[in-house]
Design a protein around this motif. Structure first.
Motif, PDB file in Angstrom:
ATOM      1  N   TYR A   1      21.714  30.260  26.674  1.00  0.00           N
ATOM      2  CA  TYR A   1      21.216  28.790  25.724  1.00  0.00           C
ATOM      3  C   TYR A   1      21.481  29.556  24.300  1.00  0.00           C
ATOM      4  CZ  TYR A   1      17.799  29.151  29.353  1.00  0.00           C
ATOM      5  OH  TYR A   1      17.598  28.993  30.352  1.00  0.00           O
ATOM      6  N   SER A   2      21.824  28.421  23.529  1.00  0.00           N
ATOM      7  CA  SER A   2      22.125  28.475  22.029  1.00  0.00           C
ATOM      8  C   SER A   2      21.320  28.983  21.054  1.00  0.00           C
ATOM      9  CB  SER A   2      22.652  26.901  21.722  1.00  0.00           C
ATOM     10  OG  SER A   2      23.873  26.351  22.508  1.00  0.00           O
ATOM     11  N   ILE A   3      21.185  29.866  20.494  1.00  0.00           N
ATOM     12  CA  ILE A   3      20.855  30.553  19.569  1.00  0.00           C
ATOM     13  C   ILE A   3      21.028  29.979  18.181  1.00  0.00           C
ATOM     14  CG2 ILE A   3      21.567  33.317  19.698  1.00  0.00           C
ATOM     15  CD1 ILE A   3      18.810  33.487  19.087  1.00  0.00           C
ATOM     16  N   PHE A   4      22.034  29.984  17.822  1.00  0.00           N
ATOM     17  CA  PHE A   4      22.585  29.983  16.472  1.00  0.00           C
ATOM     18  C   PHE A   4      24.004  30.120  16.465  1.00  0.00           C
ATOM     19  CE2 PHE A   4      23.907  32.101  12.167  1.00  0.00           C
ATOM     20  CZ  PHE A   4      23.132  31.543  11.465  1.00  0.00           C
ATOM     21  N   MET A   5      24.179  29.129  15.067  1.00  0.00           N
ATOM     22  CA  MET A   5      25.949  28.563  15.077  1.00  0.00           C
ATOM     23  C   MET A   5      25.799  29.097  13.828  1.00  0.00           C
ATOM     24  SD  MET A   5      26.999  25.179  17.446  1.00  0.00           S
ATOM     25  CE  MET A   5      28.804  25.510  17.123  1.00  0.00           C
ATOM     26  N   ALA A   6      27.226  29.090  13.001  1.00  0.00           N
ATOM     27  CA  ALA A   6      27.984  29.226  11.759  1.00  0.00           C
ATOM     28  C   ALA A   6      29.232  28.838  11.624  1.00  0.00           C
ATOM     29  CB  ALA A   6      27.748  30.680  11.145  1.00  0.00           C
ATOM     30  N   SER A   7      29.622  28.333  10.523  1.00  0.00           N
ATOM     31  CA  SER A   7      30.828  27.670  10.650  1.00  0.00           C
ATOM     32  C   SER A   7      31.273  27.418   8.810  1.00  0.00           C
ATOM     33  CB  SER A   7      31.027  26.063  11.350  1.00  0.00           C
ATOM     34  OG  SER A   7      32.318  25.656  11.054  1.00  0.00           O
TER      35      SER A   7
ATOM     36  N   ALA B   1      34.413  28.591  14.158  1.00  0.00           N
ATOM     37  CA  ALA B   1      32.922  28.220  14.428  1.00  0.00           C
ATOM     38  C   ALA B   1      32.280  29.675  14.954  1.00  0.00           C
ATOM     39  CB  ALA B   1      32.608  27.136  15.037  1.00  0.00           C
ATOM     40  N   LEU B   2      31.509  30.139  14.146  1.00  0.00           N
ATOM     41  CA  LEU B   2      31.184  31.340  15.857  1.00  0.00           C
ATOM     42  C   LEU B   2      29.363  30.618  15.640  1.00  0.00           C
ATOM     43  CD1 LEU B   2      30.637  34.101  12.915  1.00  0.00           C
ATOM     44  CD2 LEU B   2      32.662  33.992  15.221  1.00  0.00           C
ATOM     45  N   ALA B   3      29.312  31.600  17.335  1.00  0.00           N
ATOM     46  CA  ALA B   3      28.222  30.384  18.394  1.00  0.00           C
ATOM     47  C   ALA B   3      27.721  31.770  18.471  1.00  0.00           C
ATOM     48  CB  ALA B   3      28.267  29.877  19.345  1.00  0.00           C
ATOM     49  N   LEU B   4      25.996  32.366  18.917  1.00  0.00           N
ATOM     50  CA  LEU B   4      25.595  33.054  19.365  1.00  0.00           C
ATOM     51  C   LEU B   4      24.765  32.492  20.270  1.00  0.00           C
ATOM     52  CD1 LEU B   4      24.811  36.187  19.682  1.00  0.00           C
ATOM     53  CD2 LEU B   4      22.816  35.322  17.525  1.00  0.00           C
ATOM     54  N   TYR B   5      24.892  32.996  21.499  1.00  0.00           N
ATOM     55  CA  TYR B   5      23.842  32.945  23.075  1.00  0.00           C
ATOM     56  C   TYR B   5      23.114  33.046  23.665  1.00  0.00           C
ATOM     57  CZ  TYR B   5      27.401  28.406  22.950  1.00  0.00           C
ATOM     58  OH  TYR B   5      28.239  28.254  22.310  1.00  0.00           O
ATOM     59  N   GLU B   6      22.023  33.479  24.300  1.00  0.00           N
ATOM     60  CA  GLU B   6      21.079  34.642  24.993  1.00  0.00           C
ATOM     61  C   GLU B   6      20.756  33.907  26.345  1.00  0.00           C
ATOM     62  OE1 GLU B   6      17.230  34.400  22.894  1.00  0.00           O
ATOM     63  OE2 GLU B   6      17.018  32.740  23.291  1.00  0.00           O
ATOM     64  N   THR B   7      19.668  35.022  26.716  1.00  0.00           N
ATOM     65  CA  THR B   7      19.739  34.849  28.581  1.00  0.00           C
ATOM     66  C   THR B   7      17.850  34.577  28.448  1.00  0.00           C
ATOM     67  OG1 THR B   7      19.690  37.251  28.571  1.00  0.00           O
ATOM     68  CG2 THR B   7      22.086  35.673  28.884  1.00  0.00           C
ATOM     69  N   CYS B   8      17.955  34.600  27.725  1.00  0.00           N
ATOM     70  CA  CYS B   8      15.712  34.599  27.670  1.00  0.00           C
ATOM     71  C   CYS B   8      15.601  33.442  26.928  1.00  0.00           C
ATOM     72  CB  CYS B   8      15.331  35.676  26.957  1.00  0.00           C
ATOM     73  SG  CYS B   8      15.658  35.890  24.862  1.00  0.00           S
ATOM     74  N   ARG B   9      16.413  32.677  26.273  1.00  0.00           N
ATOM     75  CA  ARG B   9      16.093  31.344  26.069  1.00  0.00           C
ATOM     76  C   ARG B   9      14.355  31.496  24.546  1.00  0.00           C
ATOM     77  NH1 ARG B   9      14.789  25.271  28.325  1.00  0.00           N
ATOM     78  NH2 ARG B   9      15.519  24.075  26.327  1.00  0.00           N
ATOM     79  N   LYS B  10      14.206  32.175  23.977  1.00  0.00           N
ATOM     80  CA  LYS B  10      13.191  33.067  23.288  1.00  0.00           C
ATOM     81  C   LYS B  10      12.950  32.027  22.037  1.00  0.00           C
ATOM     82  CE  LYS B  10      10.407  37.385  22.190  1.00  0.00           C
ATOM     83  NZ  LYS B  10      10.772  38.893  22.677  1.00  0.00           N
ATOM     84  N   TYR B  11      14.504  32.292  21.227  1.00  0.00           N
ATOM     85  CA  TYR B  11      15.079  31.760  19.914  1.00  0.00           C
ATOM     86  C   TYR B  11      16.274  31.067  20.370  1.00  0.00           C
ATOM     87  CZ  TYR B  11      12.909  36.022  19.336  1.00  0.00           C
ATOM     88  OH  TYR B  11      12.099  37.344  18.687  1.00  0.00           O
TER      89      TYR B  11
ATOM     90  N   ARG C   1      24.126  41.125  29.406  1.00  0.00           N
ATOM     91  CA  ARG C   1      22.191  41.111  29.883  1.00  0.00           C
ATOM     92  C   ARG C   1      21.609  40.279  28.700  1.00  0.00           C
ATOM     93  NH1 ARG C   1      17.748  43.950  29.249  1.00  0.00           N
ATOM     94  NH2 ARG C   1      18.759  45.437  27.728  1.00  0.00           N
ATOM     95  N   LEU C   2      21.667  40.321  27.476  1.00  0.00           N
ATOM     96  CA  LEU C   2      21.011  39.696  26.521  1.00  0.00           C
ATOM     97  C   LEU C   2      22.010  38.629  25.673  1.00  0.00           C
ATOM     98  CD1 LEU C   2      18.981  42.620  24.794  1.00  0.00           C
ATOM     99  CD2 LEU C   2      18.354  40.384  26.710  1.00  0.00           C
ATOM    100  N   PHE C   3      22.945  38.742  25.040  1.00  0.00           N
ATOM    101  CA  PHE C   3      23.109  38.044  24.225  1.00  0.00           C
ATOM    102  C   PHE C   3      24.982  38.001  25.094  1.00  0.00           C
ATOM    103  CE2 PHE C   3      24.611  42.150  22.600  1.00  0.00           C
ATOM    104  CZ  PHE C   3      26.135  41.300  21.710  1.00  0.00           C
ATOM    105  N   ILE C   4      25.877  37.248  24.718  1.00  0.00           N
ATOM    106  CA  ILE C   4      27.336  37.018  24.140  1.00  0.00           C
ATOM    107  C   ILE C   4      27.159  36.434  22.690  1.00  0.00           C
ATOM    108  CG2 ILE C   4      27.003  34.480  25.198  1.00  0.00           C
ATOM    109  CD1 ILE C   4      30.129  35.661  26.476  1.00  0.00           C
ATOM    110  N   THR C   5      29.025  36.886  21.709  1.00  0.00           N
ATOM    111  CA  THR C   5      28.748  36.218  20.338  1.00  0.00           C
ATOM    112  C   THR C   5      30.253  35.230  20.902  1.00  0.00           C
ATOM    113  OG1 THR C   5      27.120  37.551  19.382  1.00  0.00           O
ATOM    114  CG2 THR C   5      29.236  35.943  18.024  1.00  0.00           C
ATOM    115  N   PHE C   6      30.577  34.295  20.552  1.00  0.00           N
ATOM    116  CA  PHE C   6      31.898  33.387  20.236  1.00  0.00           C
ATOM    117  C   PHE C   6      32.571  33.222  19.237  1.00  0.00           C
ATOM    118  CE2 PHE C   6      30.637  32.430  24.686  1.00  0.00           C
ATOM    119  CZ  PHE C   6      31.806  32.961  26.207  1.00  0.00           C
ATOM    120  N   HIS C   7      33.668  32.963  18.975  1.00  0.00           N
ATOM    121  CA  HIS C   7      34.597  33.203  17.786  1.00  0.00           C
ATOM    122  C   HIS C   7      35.191  31.060  18.688  1.00  0.00           C
ATOM    123  CE1 HIS C   7      37.890  32.834  14.562  1.00  0.00           C
ATOM    124  NE2 HIS C   7      37.374  32.591  14.293  1.00  0.00           N
ATOM    125  N   LEU C   8      35.437  30.543  18.093  1.00  0.00           N
ATOM    126  CA  LEU C   8      35.951  29.500  18.127  1.00  0.00           C
ATOM    127  C   LEU C   8      36.965  28.427  16.590  1.00  0.00           C
ATOM    128  CD1 LEU C   8      36.354  26.388  19.278  1.00  0.00           C
ATOM    129  CD2 LEU C   8      34.218  25.047  17.691  1.00  0.00           C
TER     130      LEU C   8
END
Length: 150
Positions: free
Chosen positions: A38-44, A135-145, A117-124
């Motif tokens: 799940y997408s949690i945060f983006m920065a660019s 752009a940086l994107a932070l994804y999580e597995t729990c859909r908490k945020y 298990r909990l997070f992954i960060t991608f750099h585009l």
């Protein structure tokens, strides 16, 4: 500043379950990335591209590591106020954890870090009309945020 905000987002995601010894920053096992995210945060460096209705603002649903080494992303994004589902395949490059795709220009997508298990960060990195956007994107597995209403 964007990195600071992304770090804050990461700390919110994993505050209680995070184990820094499990964070991987190179030599990725991309098969372990497959699953629901799940997408949690983006920065660019170009906020217009990730703001509401921006062409790089996507809501990831699933990532699948394919047998040929490519990554398949299932995501949604907004088009004229409607949420549209899209599937794209990013081709593996020679670098571990790095992929390429043509979308709104030429792009490289690289894993920055993950614990699988909990997070992954991608750099585009997007190259379009002589302009380079990061752009940086932070994804999580729990859909908490999450980003927006998804």
């Amino acid at each position: 500043m964007a990195l600071l905000l992304l770090s804050l987002g990461l700390s919110l995601v994993a505050a209680q379950e995070f184990n820094p010894r499990t964070v991987v920053q190179r030599n990725y096992n991309m098969a372990r990335v497959s699953g629901v995210w799940y997408s949690i945060f983006m920065a660019s460096d170009d906020l217009n591209r990730i703001k509401e209705n921006g062409d790089l603002r996507v809501f990831v649903r699933n990532i699948e590591h394919l047998k040929n080494g490519s990554l398949k992303f299932d995501f949604e994004y907004m088009v004229q106020g409607e949420c549209v589902a899209v599937v794209v395949v990013c081709e593996k490059t020679e670098k571990n954890g790095e992929y390429s795709i043509n979308y709104e220009g030429e792009n490289t997508v690289a894993v920055s870090e993950t614990d699988y298990r909990l997070f992954i960060t991608f750099h585009l990195q997007n190259f379009r009309n002589g302009t380079k956007t990061h752009a940086l994107a932070l994804y999580e597995t729990c859909r908490k945020y999450g980003l927006g209403s998804q």
